[in-house]
Design a protein around this motif. Structure first.
Motif, PDB file in Angstrom:
ATOM      1  N   MET A 111       0.847  -1.208   0.000  1.00  0.00           N
ATOM      2  CA  MET A 111       0.000   0.000   0.000  1.00  0.00           C
ATOM      3  C   MET A 111       0.876   1.249   0.000  1.00  0.00           C
ATOM      4  SD  MET A 111      -2.731  -1.312   2.827  1.00  0.00           S
ATOM      5  CE  MET A 111      -3.525   0.232   3.212  1.00  0.00           C
ATOM      6  N   SER A 112       1.936   1.236   0.821  1.00  0.00           N
ATOM      7  CA  SER A 112       2.777   2.437   0.909  1.00  0.00           C
ATOM      8  C   SER A 112       3.501   2.678  -0.415  1.00  0.00           C
ATOM      9  CB  SER A 112       3.780   2.326   2.069  1.00  0.00           C
ATOM     10  OG  SER A 112       4.860   1.465   1.756  1.00  0.00           O
ATOM     11  N   LYS A 113       3.969   1.612  -1.067  1.00  0.00           N
ATOM     12  CA  LYS A 113       4.717   1.808  -2.312  1.00  0.00           C
ATOM     13  C   LYS A 113       3.780   2.132  -3.487  1.00  0.00           C
ATOM     14  CE  LYS A 113       8.910   1.429  -0.683  1.00  0.00           C
ATOM     15  NZ  LYS A 113       9.847   2.584  -0.658  1.00  0.00           N
ATOM     16  N   HIS A 114       2.540   1.610  -3.453  1.00  0.00           N
ATOM     17  CA  HIS A 114       1.558   2.067  -4.455  1.00  0.00           C
ATOM     18  C   HIS A 114       1.326   3.574  -4.283  1.00  0.00           C
ATOM     19  CE1 HIS A 114       0.709  -2.113  -5.407  1.00  0.00           C
ATOM     20  NE2 HIS A 114      -0.200  -1.762  -6.280  1.00  0.00           N
ATOM     21  N   ALA A 115       1.279   4.012  -3.034  1.00  0.00           N
ATOM     22  CA  ALA A 115       1.098   5.455  -2.781  1.00  0.00           C
ATOM     23  C   ALA A 115       2.301   6.245  -3.310  1.00  0.00           C
ATOM     24  CB  ALA A 115       0.902   5.710  -1.283  1.00  0.00           C
ATOM     25  N   VAL A 116       3.498   5.702  -3.140  1.00  0.00           N
ATOM     26  CA  VAL A 116       4.699   6.399  -3.641  1.00  0.00           C
ATOM     27  C   VAL A 116       4.644   6.518  -5.166  1.00  0.00           C
ATOM     28  CG1 VAL A 116       7.227   6.238  -3.890  1.00  0.00           C
ATOM     29  CG2 VAL A 116       6.173   5.783  -1.667  1.00  0.00           C
ATOM     30  N   GLU A 117       4.125   5.481  -5.828  1.00  0.00           N
ATOM     31  CA  GLU A 117       4.006   5.542  -7.293  1.00  0.00           C
ATOM     32  C   GLU A 117       3.072   6.690  -7.711  1.00  0.00           C
ATOM     33  OE1 GLU A 117       5.339   3.125  -9.940  1.00  0.00           O
ATOM     34  OE2 GLU A 117       6.715   3.404  -8.279  1.00  0.00           O
ATOM     35  N   ALA A 118       1.918   6.760  -7.059  1.00  0.00           N
ATOM     36  CA  ALA A 118       0.948   7.820  -7.400  1.00  0.00           C
ATOM     37  C   ALA A 118       1.534   9.191  -7.060  1.00  0.00           C
ATOM     38  CB  ALA A 118      -0.354   7.595  -6.634  1.00  0.00           C
ATOM     39  N   TYR A 119       2.190   9.256  -5.904  1.00  0.00           N
ATOM     40  CA  TYR A 119       2.812  10.511  -5.463  1.00  0.00           C
ATOM     41  C   TYR A 119       3.854  10.969  -6.502  1.00  0.00           C
ATOM     42  CZ  TYR A 119       5.766  13.598  -2.691  1.00  0.00           C
ATOM     43  OH  TYR A 119       6.499  14.666  -2.254  1.00  0.00           O
ATOM     44  N   THR A 120       4.681  10.023  -6.957  1.00  0.00           N
ATOM     45  CA  THR A 120       5.747  10.349  -7.923  1.00  0.00           C
ATOM     46  C   THR A 120       5.145  10.917  -9.211  1.00  0.00           C
ATOM     47  OG1 THR A 120       7.125   8.584  -7.017  1.00  0.00           O
ATOM     48  CG2 THR A 120       7.676   9.336  -9.242  1.00  0.00           C
ATOM     49  N   ASP A 121       4.111  10.257  -9.718  1.00  0.00           N
ATOM     50  CA  ASP A 121       3.559  10.683 -11.012  1.00  0.00           C
ATOM     51  C   ASP A 121       2.837  12.031 -10.908  1.00  0.00           C
ATOM     52  OD1 ASP A 121       4.688   8.461 -12.117  1.00  0.00           O
ATOM     53  OD2 ASP A 121       2.840   7.290 -12.211  1.00  0.00           O
ATOM     54  N   SER A 122       2.103  12.241  -9.815  1.00  0.00           N
ATOM     55  CA  SER A 122       1.421  13.541  -9.658  1.00  0.00           C
ATOM     56  C   SER A 122       2.432  14.666  -9.459  1.00  0.00           C
ATOM     57  CB  SER A 122       0.473  13.520  -8.458  1.00  0.00           C
ATOM     58  OG  SER A 122      -0.608  12.669  -8.721  1.00  0.00           O
ATOM     59  N   LEU A 123       3.433  14.387  -8.613  1.00  0.00           N
ATOM     60  CA  LEU A 123       4.439  15.421  -8.342  1.00  0.00           C
ATOM     61  C   LEU A 123       5.227  15.755  -9.618  1.00  0.00           C
ATOM     62  CD1 LEU A 123       5.534  17.034  -5.852  1.00  0.00           C
ATOM     63  CD2 LEU A 123       7.334  15.308  -5.676  1.00  0.00           C
ATOM     64  N   ALA A 124       5.471  14.720 -10.434  1.00  0.00           N
ATOM     65  CA  ALA A 124       6.204  14.953 -11.693  1.00  0.00           C
ATOM     66  C   ALA A 124       5.426  15.919 -12.583  1.00  0.00           C
ATOM     67  CB  ALA A 124       6.436  13.627 -12.410  1.00  0.00           C
ATOM     68  N   ARG A 125       4.104  15.736 -12.653  1.00  0.00           N
ATOM     69  CA  ARG A 125       3.296  16.641 -13.483  1.00  0.00           C
ATOM     70  C   ARG A 125       3.366  18.058 -12.912  1.00  0.00           C
ATOM     71  NH1 ARG A 125       2.902  12.009 -15.378  1.00  0.00           N
ATOM     72  NH2 ARG A 125       4.860  12.753 -16.181  1.00  0.00           N
ATOM     73  N   GLU A 126       3.222  18.169 -11.584  1.00  0.00           N
ATOM     74  CA  GLU A 126       3.190  19.505 -10.968  1.00  0.00           C
ATOM     75  C   GLU A 126       4.538  20.223 -11.098  1.00  0.00           C
ATOM     76  OE1 GLU A 126      -0.153  18.264  -7.617  1.00  0.00           O
ATOM     77  OE2 GLU A 126       1.768  19.053  -6.943  1.00  0.00           O
ATOM     78  N   LEU A 127       5.618  19.535 -10.722  1.00  0.00           N
ATOM     79  CA  LEU A 127       6.919  20.210 -10.721  1.00  0.00           C
ATOM     80  C   LEU A 127       7.505  20.331 -12.119  1.00  0.00           C
ATOM     81  CD1 LEU A 127       8.630  19.029  -7.401  1.00  0.00           C
ATOM     82  CD2 LEU A 127       7.321  21.105  -7.869  1.00  0.00           C
ATOM     83  N   GLY A 128       6.929  19.577 -13.072  1.00  0.00           N
ATOM     84  CA  GLY A 128       7.331  19.736 -14.467  1.00  0.00           C
ATOM     85  C   GLY A 128       7.134  21.174 -14.933  1.00  0.00           C
ATOM     86  N   HIS A 129       6.153  21.863 -14.354  1.00  0.00           N
ATOM     87  CA  HIS A 129       5.919  23.276 -14.718  1.00  0.00           C
ATOM     88  C   HIS A 129       7.097  24.154 -14.328  1.00  0.00           C
ATOM     89  CE1 HIS A 129       1.814  22.597 -15.935  1.00  0.00           C
ATOM     90  NE2 HIS A 129       1.568  21.965 -14.809  1.00  0.00           N
ATOM     91  N   PHE A 130       7.941  23.642 -13.410  1.00  0.00           N
ATOM     92  CA  PHE A 130       9.094  24.429 -12.939  1.00  0.00           C
ATOM     93  C   PHE A 130      10.412  23.780 -13.372  1.00  0.00           C
ATOM     94  CE2 PHE A 130       5.500  25.186 -10.234  1.00  0.00           C
ATOM     95  CZ  PHE A 130       5.464  26.577 -10.189  1.00  0.00           C
ATOM     96  N   ASP A 131      10.343  22.911 -14.381  1.00  0.00           N
ATOM     97  CA  ASP A 131      11.534  22.218 -14.893  1.00  0.00           C
ATOM     98  C   ASP A 131      12.235  21.367 -13.846  1.00  0.00           C
ATOM     99  OD1 ASP A 131      11.168  23.253 -17.440  1.00  0.00           O
ATOM    100  OD2 ASP A 131      12.230  25.099 -16.936  1.00  0.00           O
ATOM    101  N   VAL A 132      11.479  20.906 -12.854  1.00  0.00           N
ATOM    102  CA  VAL A 132      12.036  19.943 -11.895  1.00  0.00           C
ATOM    103  C   VAL A 132      11.529  18.560 -12.311  1.00  0.00           C
ATOM    104  CG1 VAL A 132      12.018  19.167  -9.482  1.00  0.00           C
ATOM    105  CG2 VAL A 132      12.111  21.621 -10.013  1.00  0.00           C
ATOM    106  N   LYS A 133      12.453  17.615 -12.502  1.00  0.00           N
ATOM    107  CA  LYS A 133      12.052  16.260 -12.902  1.00  0.00           C
ATOM    108  C   LYS A 133      11.859  15.394 -11.652  1.00  0.00           C
ATOM    109  CE  LYS A 133      14.125  15.886 -17.503  1.00  0.00           C
ATOM    110  NZ  LYS A 133      14.006  17.281 -17.850  1.00  0.00           N
ATOM    111  N   VAL A 134      10.801  14.607 -11.658  1.00  0.00           N
ATOM    112  CA  VAL A 134      10.530  13.691 -10.540  1.00  0.00           C
ATOM    113  C   VAL A 134      10.506  12.275 -11.111  1.00  0.00           C
ATOM    114  CG1 VAL A 134       8.964  13.096  -8.650  1.00  0.00           C
ATOM    115  CG2 VAL A 134       9.178  15.491  -9.392  1.00  0.00           C
ATOM    116  N   ILE A 135      11.338  11.424 -10.543  1.00  0.00           N
ATOM    117  CA  ILE A 135      11.615  10.114 -11.149  1.00  0.00           C
ATOM    118  C   ILE A 135      11.401   9.009 -10.116  1.00  0.00           C
ATOM    119  CG2 ILE A 135      13.517   8.743 -12.136  1.00  0.00           C
ATOM    120  CD1 ILE A 135      14.616  11.851 -12.713  1.00  0.00           C
TER     121      ILE A 135
END
Ligand SMILES: NC(=O)c1ccc[n+]([C@@H]2O[C@H](COP(=O)([O-])OP(=O)(O)OC[C@H]3O[C@@H](n4cnc5c(N)ncnc54)[C@H](OP(=O)(O)O)[C@@H]3O)[C@@H](O)[C@H]2O)c1
Length: 325
Positions: free
Chosen positions: A177-201
């Motif tokens: 459950m925690s790692k599924h949450a990390v996957e969702a967190y990673t993908d949402s954060l990547a979209r958000e911080l992509g607006h500031f040229d920060v890559k989330v991997i």
């Protein structure tokens, strides 16, 4: 116009070496890029710290115990930072210190993690809290606190997830459950911080020999856990025996060098992948890919918008072409 754009790419590139396709972190004539690795005392975090430091990064290495902080400080290019990812005051102090030292911060590796082993219907809520406090709220707190520094450097966040972010095994429910949450967190954060040229991997390791098993057992022991009282007694006893061997390197669970290499690539490649699954043997890749495909089949069946086999294959071909570009 965003303030990061106002600063100008040239200034940022000079300060942080951003934008080069180098295999070394350090550009000739420029300062080393600084990165923070959480949970650097052992396992994946320790190996990643060593590799990044060897390859020219300046590593702020987070740890909790004085002996670990001393050992990390003894490595060239490494500065130990007292950092429990569940303690906001320590996170704030780390931000303040790193900002005051003036190197900026190019990357954060959210590696600190724990595993809770228990059948879900017997799991204490406090254990579920503990699992999420470290594995999910930890990266959330750290990334939020360091986001301004990362936006200044147009840097990167690397989240150490797991193939358990795709798989959901019995007795590993809380961890999955925690790692599924990390996957969702990673993908949402990547979209958000992509607006500031920060890559989330995201990095999704399979099994690697680290202290994680020993730490699971230590916590079970501290809490006086008795597997014979479980309605899953046989399975729990087998799992616990398996955990005891987890720190012994084997073919199926070697030292985590490849995971550290993936983190290095995520931090140094000009065009890093969005996710790096890293597994030591074919079988672990097969399980994970099969589970992802099972989901495709499951979502496709039994409703009025089902795609034909040909349409599914066309979609798969399109995605494969995109990922190889
Ligand atoms: N090993 C694997 O097969 C595997 C597979 C997939 C994913 N992972 C993930 O890889 C990451 C690292 O795990 P590992 O396998 O290297 O295990 P490990 O050797 O047990 O390392 C875990 C690290 O996290 C730290 N940590 C635990 N709680 C913390 C907290 N509250 N604040 C800060 N640091 C804390 C530990 O520090 P202390 O020494 O102070 O406890 C240690 O440095 C985890 O996210 C894990 O889920 C591991």
């Amino acid at each position: 116009m965003r303030w990061s754009q106002l600063l100008g790419a040239a200034v940022l590139a000079a300060l942080f070496g951003f934008g080069s396709a180098n295999t070394q972190a350090e550009e000739p004539g420029s300062a080393a890029r600084a990165v923070l690795v959480t949970g650097a005392s052992s396992g994946i975090g320790r190996r990643t710290t060593e590799l990044l430091a060897e390859r020219g990064f300046y590593v702020y290495a987070g740890a909790r115990k004085q002996e670990d902080l001393d050992a990390l400080d003894a490595i060239d290019n490494v500065a130990a930072v007292r950092l429990d990812v569940t303690v906001q005051d320590e996170i704030d102090a780390a931000v303040e210190r790193i900002r005051a030292e003036g190197r900026g911060l190019f990357g954060v590796v959210n590696n600190a993690g724990v595993a809770v082993l228990a059948p879900l219907i017997e799991l204490d809520e406090t254990d579920l809290d503990f699992q999420f406090d470290v594995n999910v709220y930890g990266p959330f707190r750290i990334s939020k606190a360091f986001a301004p520094l990362l936006m200044e450097s147009r840097g990167r966040i690397v989240n150490i997830s797991s193939i358990s972010g795709v798989l959901s095994g019995e007795l590993y429910g809380a961890y999955s459950m925690s790692k599924h949450a990390v996957e969702a967190y990673t993908d949402s954060l990547a979209r958000e911080l992509g607006h500031f040229d920060v890559k989330v991997i995201g990095v999704e390791p399979g099994n690697y020999s680290t202290d994680i098993g020993r730490n699971v057992l230590q916590r079970l022991e501290e809490r006086g856990y008795d597997p014979s009282k479980s309605i899953f007694a046989d399975n729990m006893e087998r799992m616990i025996a398996g955990m005891a061997d987890y720190n012994e390197p084997t073919e199926n669970s070697p030292p985590p060098d490849d995971v550290a290499e993936a983190v290095f690539d995520a931090l140094s490649s000009e065009a890093p992948k969005e996710h790096y699954m890293v597994v030591p043997v074919q079988r672990q890749a097969d399980y994970t890919i099969r589970k992802a495909l099972e989901e495709v089949v499951r979502f496709n069946e039994g409703h009025r918008y089902t795609l034909s086999r040909e349409q599914l294959i066309a979609m798969l071909d399109e995605l494969l072409a995109e990922s190889r570009r």
